[in-house]
Scaffold this active site. Structure first.
Site, short mmCIF file in Angstrom:
data_model
loop_
_atom_site.label_atom_id
_atom_site.label_comp_id
_atom_site.label_asym_id
_atom_site.label_seq_id
_atom_site.Cartn_x
_atom_site.Cartn_y
_atom_site.Cartn_z
N ASP A 132 0.88 -1.17 0.00
CA ASP A 132 0.00 0.00 0.00
C ASP A 132 0.92 1.22 0.00
O ASP A 132 1.84 1.30 0.82
CB ASP A 132 -0.87 -0.04 1.26
CG ASP A 132 -1.86 1.12 1.35
OD1 ASP A 132 -1.54 2.23 0.90
OD2 ASP A 132 -2.96 0.92 1.90
N CYS A 135 1.25 3.04 3.42
CA CYS A 135 1.61 2.25 4.61
C CYS A 135 3.04 2.57 5.04
O CYS A 135 3.96 2.52 4.22
CB CYS A 135 1.44 0.77 4.26
SG CYS A 135 2.54 -0.37 5.08
N CYS A 138 5.51 -0.24 4.57
CA CYS A 138 5.70 -0.47 3.13
C CYS A 138 6.71 0.54 2.59
O CYS A 138 7.56 0.21 1.76
CB CYS A 138 4.39 -0.31 2.38
SG CYS A 138 3.12 -1.51 2.81
N ARG A 162 -5.15 -0.96 1.71
CA ARG A 162 -5.78 -1.51 2.91
C ARG A 162 -7.20 -1.01 3.14
O ARG A 162 -8.04 -1.73 3.67
CB ARG A 162 -4.91 -1.19 4.13
CG ARG A 162 -3.55 -1.85 4.11
CD ARG A 162 -2.66 -1.29 5.20
NE ARG A 162 -2.44 0.15 5.02
CZ ARG A 162 -1.87 0.94 5.92
NH1 ARG A 162 -1.47 0.44 7.07
NH2 ARG A 162 -1.69 2.22 5.67
#
Length: 251
Positions: A132, A135, A138, A162
């Protein structure tokens, strides 16, 4: 992976990925219990493809594979069990072995052009990462993408917004996957830059649905070469050691 889903929830979740796919008429099985189970589940799950039904190591209990979820059903089709089966003699998680193989099969079927790949193709290891752009972990993983490559790990990204496909993150990811230079667009988005709005026949919804089917509940979610799912960020050096310890990768 959580198995706390009702039969109805399972059907709805899997319908996202197998919409329009009907279970083909099955020839009679040599084991009459399998036909009874198939009929009983069809009444409850509706038009969801049962990938396989076969006897488990426990007498009277059968394994039912739906996508990349494995369940256990009694021979009369009445009792449905969600959970893991472990062999106490060997210590092996028998459920995970089957589920990992199913995940691998589903991911191998994804067209590589629908992934955003970082690597030269010469790396020893390959991981699929559901990501994502908004995120935090991430972004941390991607900030070290060169280090993963130097450790001999090719990273293949799949989209998993998400908050859903129609969320702000989902719209950003559609633009990233539609960009002329997807690597650059993804890197910039993970640095906080809002991507230029682009539209195309993108794979974001399909990859999000696939993530749900194989058990992704958060990002980053790493799927190893053997289909094992590992949630969360793992530093490059530690990930290499983990992959090597499992005997994965090119020999």
């Amino acid at each position: 992976m959580s198995y706390s889903l009702s039969l109805r929830s399972i059907a709805i979740c899997l319908a996202l990925f197998v919409a329009g796919v009907s279970s083909a008429a099955e020839p009679p099985s040599a084991d009459p219990a399998i036909d009874k189970i198939r009929t009983a589940l069809a009444k409850r799950l509706g038009d969801v493809n049962l990938d396989s039904i076969e006897a488990s190591p426990v007498p009277g209990l059968y394994e039912v594979l739906i996508g990349a979820r494995l369940f256990y059903v009694s021979s009369d089709g009445r009792y449905f069990i969600q959970g893991k089966m472990n062999d106490l003699d060997t210590g092996q998680d028998l459920t995970e072995v089957k589920v990992s193989a199913a995940r691998k099969k589903l991911l191998d079927a994804v067209d590589e052009k629908n992934k955003i790949v970082f690597g030269t193709g010469k790396e020893k290891h390959t991981i699929n990462v559901f990501t994502d752009v908004d995120c935090g972990y991430c972004r941390k993983l991607h900030s070290q993408i060169d280090k993963y490559n130097k450790e001999g790990i090719e990273v293949r990204y799949l989209a998993f917004p998400r908050a859903g496909v129609n969320s702000e993150s989902g719209r950003k990811m559609k633009s990233v996957w539609c960009a002329d230079d997807r690597q650059k667009a993804l890197s910039e988005a993970k640095q906080g830059k809002v991507p230029e709005v682009k539209n195309c026949d993108d794979p974001v919804a399909d990859e999000y649905a696939l993530g749900k089917v194989i058990g992704v509940s958060g990002t980053p979610a790493l799927v190893l070469e053997n289909g094992e799912l590992i949630p969360g960020y793992i530093p490059p050096t530690r990930l290499k050691k983990l992959l090597d310890s499992k005997g994965l990768g090119k020999k």
